[in-house]
Design a protein around this motif. Structure first.
Motif, PDB file in Angstrom:
ATOM      1  N   THR A 124      52.939  22.049  19.989  1.00  0.00           N
ATOM      2  CA  THR A 124      54.079  22.417  20.842  1.00  0.00           C
ATOM      3  C   THR A 124      53.657  23.403  21.940  1.00  0.00           C
ATOM      4  O   THR A 124      54.037  23.251  23.099  1.00  0.00           O
ATOM      5  N   ASN A 125      52.887  24.422  21.577  1.00  0.00           N
ATOM      6  CA  ASN A 125      52.646  25.534  22.502  1.00  0.00           C
ATOM      7  C   ASN A 125      51.469  25.318  23.449  1.00  0.00           C
ATOM      8  O   ASN A 125      51.397  25.978  24.488  1.00  0.00           O
ATOM      9  N   ALA A 126      50.551  24.424  23.095  1.00  0.00           N
ATOM     10  CA  ALA A 126      49.382  24.210  23.974  1.00  0.00           C
ATOM     11  C   ALA A 126      49.280  22.753  24.433  1.00  0.00           C
ATOM     12  O   ALA A 126      49.136  22.483  25.627  1.00  0.00           O
ATOM     13  N   VAL A 127      49.385  21.797  23.480  1.00  0.00           N
ATOM     14  CA  VAL A 127      49.245  20.377  23.871  1.00  0.00           C
ATOM     15  C   VAL A 127      50.429  19.965  24.756  1.00  0.00           C
ATOM     16  O   VAL A 127      50.240  19.274  25.769  1.00  0.00           O
ATOM     17  N   ALA A 157      45.287  29.526  23.258  1.00  0.00           N
ATOM     18  CA  ALA A 157      44.892  28.211  23.794  1.00  0.00           C
ATOM     19  C   ALA A 157      45.665  27.919  25.082  1.00  0.00           C
ATOM     20  O   ALA A 157      45.100  27.386  26.047  1.00  0.00           O
ATOM     21  N   LEU A 158      46.937  28.289  25.112  1.00  0.00           N
ATOM     22  CA  LEU A 158      47.737  28.080  26.331  1.00  0.00           C
ATOM     23  C   LEU A 158      47.184  28.927  27.483  1.00  0.00           C
ATOM     24  O   LEU A 158      47.138  28.475  28.633  1.00  0.00           O
ATOM     25  N   ASN A 159      46.731  30.143  27.167  1.00  0.00           N
ATOM     26  CA  ASN A 159      46.130  30.992  28.204  1.00  0.00           C
ATOM     27  C   ASN A 159      44.861  30.340  28.762  1.00  0.00           C
ATOM     28  O   ASN A 159      44.647  30.309  29.984  1.00  0.00           O
ATOM     29  N   MET A 160      44.037  29.817  27.881  1.00  0.00           N
ATOM     30  CA  MET A 160      42.825  29.114  28.332  1.00  0.00           C
ATOM     31  C   MET A 160      43.192  27.899  29.173  1.00  0.00           C
ATOM     32  O   MET A 160      42.568  27.631  30.208  1.00  0.00           O
ATOM     33  N   LEU A 161      44.215  27.162  28.717  1.00  0.00           N
ATOM     34  CA  LEU A 161      44.677  25.995  29.478  1.00  0.00           C
ATOM     35  C   LEU A 161      45.085  26.430  30.895  1.00  0.00           C
ATOM     36  O   LEU A 161      44.767  25.745  31.872  1.00  0.00           O
TER      37      LEU A 161
END
Ligand code: NDP
Length: 255
Positions: free
Chosen positions: A118-121, A183-187
């Motif tokens: 939910t939060n990154a993909v 992971a969202l920050n890296m994205l």
């Protein structure tokens, strides 16, 4: 700086997402189109959103579950049809989930994967699906540089995803949430580096600790204050902010 003319948000039926919709509608120069997406626009949890849509013809409700790749591409087609040749200026990836009890002792594989999905993909798939519309907005804009009124992806992240800041808040481990938001920050950084050449700004924003279902009523900020802050940060964002994490007051947070 001009305001974004076309905006799409995820998770807009409650919490920060719903307040973003309300304040965008009430702004001095509201967007021409606000695409407020949520998992179940017909269901009881979207009543407030439906009431708003009945009063505001520029508000369009779109069904979208960020965990479902085909729902995302279906939503992109609906939005493209409605935009009728216009681009999408602003994509706000706001939907998120949180397991408050996930310590290293209790967290399990299922929770880790669910949070990541939910939060990154979800935000990654959203940006892929809406990229042609974001590119179109950037191409059609006469503005130089990067801005939210031209074309932008805003990922609603959290300070809890900052690796550097983790020791300050680790009394609250929330492992699955932290890892998925890191992971969202890296994205966000990867998107900033990739989409820069298409004229698209990519920023991660921390809304503060906010009184919502997720933040609980013990939180520091009302949803009104947080969203007012977030919406006042958007117009000041430029290429120098792309690939950074900022809070609702526009202050930089280290990765
Ligand atoms: P809420 O729990 O109040 O609302 C979450 C929203 O996300 C709901 O609209 C929910 O929809 C939606 N959502 C969850 N999963 C999905 C999915 N698979 N597809 C589509 N929508 C989904 O949270 P907040 O409003 O507080 O949080 C919004 C964002 O802000 C999140 O990304 C969160 O991580 C971030 N944030 C919040 C903080 C806080 O203190 N509140 C602090 C830092 C960051 P549904 O009703 O269908 O469940």
């Amino acid at each position: 700086m001009a305001a974004a003319r076309t905006v799409l948000l995820t998770g807009s039926n409650r919490g920060i997402g719903l307040e973003l919709v309300k304040q965008l509608l009430g702004s001095p120069r509201p967007p021409a189109w606000i695409f407020a997406t949520c998992r179940d626009p017909e269901g009881p949890r979207a009543q407030e959103l439906r009431d708003l849509a009945s009063k505001h013809p520029n508000l369009v409700l779109v069904k979208l579950d960020v965990e479902n790749p085909s729902a995302i591409t279906d939503a992109a087609k609906v939005v493209e049809g409605k935009l009728n040749g216009m681009g999408l200026n602003l994509l706000i990836n706001n939907a998120g989930i949180y397991t408050p009890t996930a310590s290293l002792e209790t967290v399990d594989a299922e929770d880790m994967v669910r949070a990541y999905k939910t939060n990154a993909v979800g935000p990654m798939l959203m940006a892929q699906a809406f990229l042609p519309l974001l590119k179109k907005a950037a191409q059609d804009s006469k503005e130089k540089g990067l801005s939210c009124s031209k074309a932008a992806i805003i990922n609603i992240s959290t300070i809890l995803g900052s690796i550097k800041k983790t020791p300050d808040s680790f009394f609250h481990p929330v492992i699955s949430y932290r890892c998925s938001k890191a992971a969202l920050n890296m994205l966000t950084m990867c998107q900033a580096l990739t989409y820069k050449e298409s004229g698209i700004l990519c920023v991660a924003l921390h809304p503060g600790w906010v009184k919502t279902d997720m933040g609980t009523q013990e939180a520091d900020l009302t949803v009104d204050t947080s969203v007012r802050g977030l919406l006042s940060v958007l117009p000041i964002l430029s290429e120098k902010h792309s690939g950074t994490l900022l809070n609702w007051e526009g202050k930089a947070i280290p990765w």
